[in-house]
Design a protein around this motif. Structure first.
Motif, PDB file in Angstrom:
ATOM      1  N   THR A 138       0.859  -1.178   0.000  1.00 22.63           N
ATOM      2  CA  THR A 138       0.000   0.000   0.000  1.00 22.63           C
ATOM      3  C   THR A 138       0.895   1.228   0.000  1.00 22.63           C
ATOM      4  OG1 THR A 138      -1.661  -1.210   1.288  1.00 22.63           O
ATOM      5  CG2 THR A 138      -1.862   1.204   1.217  1.00 22.63           C
ATOM      6  N   ILE A 139       0.664   2.125  -0.979  1.00 21.35           N
ATOM      7  CA  ILE A 139       1.499   3.314  -1.157  1.00 21.35           C
ATOM      8  C   ILE A 139       0.614   4.556  -1.149  1.00 21.35           C
ATOM      9  CG2 ILE A 139       3.117   4.514  -2.691  1.00 21.35           C
ATOM     10  CD1 ILE A 139       3.823   1.781  -3.911  1.00 21.35           C
ATOM     11  N   ASP A 140       1.026   5.566  -0.413  1.00 20.32           N
ATOM     12  CA  ASP A 140       0.369   6.877  -0.406  1.00 20.32           C
ATOM     13  C   ASP A 140       0.093   7.294  -1.853  1.00 20.32           C
ATOM     14  OD1 ASP A 140       0.209   9.770  -0.667  1.00 20.32           O
ATOM     15  OD2 ASP A 140       1.105   9.978   1.299  1.00 20.32           O
ATOM     16  N   GLU A 141      -1.150   7.681  -2.129  1.00 24.95           N
ATOM     17  CA  GLU A 141      -1.564   8.036  -3.490  1.00 24.95           C
ATOM     18  C   GLU A 141      -0.722   9.170  -4.087  1.00 24.95           C
ATOM     19  OE1 GLU A 141      -5.654   9.080  -5.964  1.00 24.95           O
ATOM     20  OE2 GLU A 141      -5.657   9.231  -3.773  1.00 24.95           O
ATOM     21  N   THR A 142      -0.313  10.125  -3.277  1.00 22.44           N
ATOM     22  CA  THR A 142       0.519  11.226  -3.762  1.00 22.44           C
ATOM     23  C   THR A 142       1.863  10.713  -4.269  1.00 22.44           C
ATOM     24  OG1 THR A 142      -0.544  12.773  -2.244  1.00 22.44           O
ATOM     25  CG2 THR A 142       1.586  13.435  -3.143  1.00 22.44           C
ATOM     26  N   LEU A 143       2.464   9.766  -3.549  1.00 16.62           N
ATOM     27  CA  LEU A 143       3.726   9.179  -3.988  1.00 16.62           C
ATOM     28  C   LEU A 143       3.528   8.352  -5.256  1.00 16.62           C
ATOM     29  CD1 LEU A 143       5.300   8.070  -0.587  1.00 16.62           C
ATOM     30  CD2 LEU A 143       5.905  10.058  -1.993  1.00 16.62           C
ATOM     31  N   MET A 144       2.411   7.631  -5.341  1.00 16.72           N
ATOM     32  CA  MET A 144       2.114   6.867  -6.558  1.00 16.72           C
ATOM     33  C   MET A 144       2.068   7.784  -7.770  1.00 16.72           C
ATOM     34  SD  MET A 144      -0.855   4.168  -5.367  1.00 16.72           S
ATOM     35  CE  MET A 144      -1.234   3.761  -7.074  1.00 16.72           C
ATOM     36  N   GLU A 145       1.367   8.900  -7.639  1.00 18.15           N
ATOM     37  CA  GLU A 145       1.240   9.835  -8.757  1.00 18.15           C
ATOM     38  C   GLU A 145       2.590  10.439  -9.132  1.00 18.15           C
ATOM     39  OE1 GLU A 145      -1.767  12.590  -7.495  1.00 18.15           O
ATOM     40  OE2 GLU A 145      -3.384  11.168  -7.921  1.00 18.15           O
ATOM     41  N   ALA A 146       3.388  10.788  -8.119  1.00 17.52           N
ATOM     42  CA  ALA A 146       4.696  11.397  -8.389  1.00 17.52           C
ATOM     43  C   ALA A 146       5.612  10.442  -9.146  1.00 17.52           C
ATOM     44  CB  ALA A 146       5.353  11.824  -7.075  1.00 17.52           C
TER      45      ALA A 146
ATOM     46  N   ILE B  90      -1.226  -1.206  -4.178  1.00 16.06           N
ATOM     47  CA  ILE B  90      -2.564  -0.807  -3.753  1.00 16.06           C
ATOM     48  C   ILE B  90      -2.480   0.659  -3.348  1.00 16.06           C
ATOM     49  CG2 ILE B  90      -4.314  -1.038  -1.945  1.00 16.06           C
ATOM     50  CD1 ILE B  90      -3.824  -3.976  -1.895  1.00 16.06           C
ATOM     51  N   LYS B  91      -3.487   1.427  -3.744  1.00 12.50           N
ATOM     52  CA  LYS B  91      -3.508   2.859  -3.445  1.00 12.50           C
ATOM     53  C   LYS B  91      -3.843   3.099  -1.977  1.00 12.50           C
ATOM     54  CE  LYS B  91      -6.045   4.995  -6.286  1.00 12.50           C
ATOM     55  NZ  LYS B  91      -7.114   5.662  -7.042  1.00 12.50           N
ATOM     56  N   GLY B  92      -2.969   3.888  -1.319  1.00 15.55           N
ATOM     57  CA  GLY B  92      -3.211   4.288   0.067  1.00 15.55           C
ATOM     58  C   GLY B  92      -3.786   5.690   0.136  1.00 15.55           C
ATOM     59  N   ASP B  93      -4.141   6.116   1.317  1.00 12.41           N
ATOM     60  CA  ASP B  93      -4.715   7.454   1.503  1.00 12.41           C
ATOM     61  C   ASP B  93      -3.728   8.527   1.074  1.00 12.41           C
ATOM     62  OD1 ASP B  93      -7.032   6.352   2.531  1.00 12.41           O
ATOM     63  OD2 ASP B  93      -6.378   6.551   4.613  1.00 12.41           O
TER      64      ASP B  93
ATOM     65  N   GLY C 168       1.481   9.347   3.909  1.00 10.66           N
ATOM     66  CA  GLY C 168       2.830   8.820   4.108  1.00 10.66           C
ATOM     67  C   GLY C 168       2.870   7.311   4.234  1.00 10.66           C
ATOM     68  N   THR C 169       1.745   6.653   3.982  1.00  6.85           N
ATOM     69  CA  THR C 169       1.651   5.201   4.161  1.00  6.85           C
ATOM     70  C   THR C 169       2.518   4.426   3.177  1.00  6.85           C
ATOM     71  OG1 THR C 169      -0.602   5.351   5.003  1.00  6.85           O
ATOM     72  CG2 THR C 169       0.068   3.221   4.106  1.00  6.85           C
ATOM     73  N   ILE C 170       3.323   3.546   3.727  1.00  5.64           N
ATOM     74  CA  ILE C 170       4.046   2.523   2.971  1.00  5.64           C
ATOM     75  C   ILE C 170       3.876   1.247   3.789  1.00  5.64           C
ATOM     76  CG2 ILE C 170       6.277   1.693   2.131  1.00  5.64           C
ATOM     77  CD1 ILE C 170       5.317   4.118   0.565  1.00  5.64           C
TER      78      ILE C 170
END
Length: 116
Positions: free
Chosen positions: A27-35, A60-63, A67-69
């Motif tokens: 699960t990865i913070d959505e902001t980090l996924m987009e970056a 999997i998309k996190g909130d 900062g979720t990893i």
């Protein structure tokens, strides 16, 4: 000919959670996924700086901005909370296209897992 190249990378991010009883994935913070230009369900390689483990799972998309990893399922046994990891996504492309391709790289703050 197609070659496999680095498409996406989140470099040196801190593991915040490990959930052995989940069915699998990271699960990865959505902001980090987009970056890093990662999409939900994408296959990624995880490289643990602390213990040298290398393994694959899917995203999997996190909130957003959490900062979720979180490593889930069996992958939770490969890391410890607070380990620093690198998350790498690969893509296939034409050999000529690969010569000039530039991957999406994200360098979060290791303490907060946020982009500064």
């Amino acid at each position: 000919m197609l070659v496999q190249v680095v498409k996406s990378k989140i470099h040196r991010v801190r593991v915040t959670q490990a959930d052995l009883n989940y069915i699998g994935s990271i699960t990865i913070d959505e902001t980090l996924m987009e970056a890093a230009n990662l999409v939900e369900g994408e296959r990624v390689q995880i490289v643990d700086i602390n213990n040298g483990e290398r393994f694959e799972t899917y995203v999997i998309k996190g909130d957003r901005d959490s900062g979720t990893i979180c490593l889930n399922g069996p992958a939770a046994r490969k890391v410890a909370i607070d380990d620093i990891i690198i998350i790498i996504g690969y893509g296939f492309m034409d050999f000529e296209e690969a010569k000039s391709f530039k991957p999406s790289l994200a360098f979060p703050n290791e303490t907060t897992n946020r982009l500064d």
